[in-house]
Design an enzyme around this catalytic site. Sequence first.
Site, PDB file in Angstrom:
ATOM      1  N   CYS A  76       0.810  -1.223   0.000  1.00 39.58           N
ATOM      2  CA  CYS A  76       0.000   0.000   0.000  1.00 39.58           C
ATOM      3  C   CYS A  76       0.842   1.272   0.000  1.00 39.58           C
ATOM      4  O   CYS A  76       0.354   2.336  -0.374  1.00 39.58           O
ATOM      5  CB  CYS A  76      -0.941   0.010   1.202  1.00 39.58           C
ATOM      6  SG  CYS A  76      -2.124  -1.360   1.209  1.00 39.58           S
ATOM      7  N   HIS A 133      -3.303   7.471   1.858  1.00 35.00           N
ATOM      8  CA  HIS A 133      -3.705   6.136   1.432  1.00 35.00           C
ATOM      9  C   HIS A 133      -5.102   5.865   1.972  1.00 35.00           C
ATOM     10  O   HIS A 133      -5.388   6.101   3.141  1.00 35.00           O
ATOM     11  CB  HIS A 133      -2.710   5.105   1.968  1.00 35.00           C
ATOM     12  CG  HIS A 133      -3.171   3.691   1.826  1.00 35.00           C
ATOM     13  ND1 HIS A 133      -3.684   3.190   0.646  1.00 35.00           N
ATOM     14  CD2 HIS A 133      -3.201   2.670   2.722  1.00 35.00           C
ATOM     15  CE1 HIS A 133      -4.014   1.921   0.819  1.00 35.00           C
ATOM     16  NE2 HIS A 133      -3.725   1.583   2.065  1.00 35.00           N
ATOM     17  N   ASN A 140     -10.078  -0.039  -0.336  1.00 37.12           N
ATOM     18  CA  ASN A 140      -8.617   0.027  -0.286  1.00 37.12           C
ATOM     19  C   ASN A 140      -8.068  -0.544  -1.584  1.00 37.12           C
ATOM     20  O   ASN A 140      -8.101  -1.750  -1.806  1.00 37.12           O
ATOM     21  CB  ASN A 140      -8.118  -0.781   0.919  1.00 37.12           C
ATOM     22  CG  ASN A 140      -6.608  -0.705   1.091  1.00 37.12           C
ATOM     23  OD1 ASN A 140      -5.882  -0.289   0.190  1.00 37.12           O
ATOM     24  ND2 ASN A 140      -6.126  -1.129   2.250  1.00 37.12           N
TER      25      ASN A 140
END
Length: 324
Positions: free
Chosen positions: A114, A251, A281
């Site tokens: 990520c 993020h 996500n």
Amino acid sequence: MTIRAVVDGVGHYLPERVVPNSHFETFLDTSDEWIRSRSGIERRHFVAEDQTTSDLGTRAALAAMANAGVGPDDIDGILVATSTPDLTFPSVATMIQNQLGMTRGFGFDVQAVCAGFIYALANANALIVSGQAKRLLVIGAETFSRIMDWTDRSTCVLFGDGAGAVVLSASEADGSSQDRGILSTDLNSDGRYLDMLYVDGGVSSTGTSGKLKMQGNLLFRQAVEKLTTTAEAALEKAALSDDDVDWIVPHQANIRIIQGTAKKLGISMDRVVVTVQDHGNTSAASIPLALSVGVAEGKIKRGDVIVSEAIGGGLAWGAVVLRW
């Protein structure tokens, strides 16, 4: 004179299939309310059977180049942040290079889960500042739906597929915090935390792609602390403070992590670009996706100071400060 890596264009692509939270109610002991209250996610996009990460990345790259007013012949190289490549090798970057019709330059992938887009931006910035490239495509692209354990309700409801991209170009500047472009980067990792977020397969261990495993509660506590620390470190390197920040573009993992980090930084949620409700996500794709949406919605404007931060498996985490 100082060379800065300036964002000249941004774009994104999302697969056509939209998957609402209600989809998971049909085969898991979960609910729309349970997912929303714990993550802020309302829907996400999943790829079609014949779509791959390179397909998504190519579409995002084309959008970013159109936004920048440049073509493939103007690009010196491609950096792709991804944890879900089409194949073990070659890189997704070279596949995108081919799909764009590029026959010059270079391409390589960056894997920091990520945090991948932050790592890719830092690498692209170094290539431009050192004079090794004048214009780069930096892409985050993921197909996390391909590595989900659909029996694990704590993880499979969180992730989605998508891609975002930016065009970075070399520009002469004064060397001050008032310059446009990337002003600072801060990268970190600590392999002791592997068990918090990983995929239980790989070429040299199991010979399979594996499925994602995550200890969400433990990761949450690490995330807020580390994201705050790296953002503050990047701002200090740029000779800026929290008050100078126009937008946090974080993020997009979980709304509670986003809110917790903004609170510790002393920045109102009115100054945070949030897309997690629509995309879930998307790992390395989430920051460029959010940047693209922020520009499209008229939030991010030329001259704005932006802080982007991310944390992913490894653990790996980092931040970038840039003036749009």
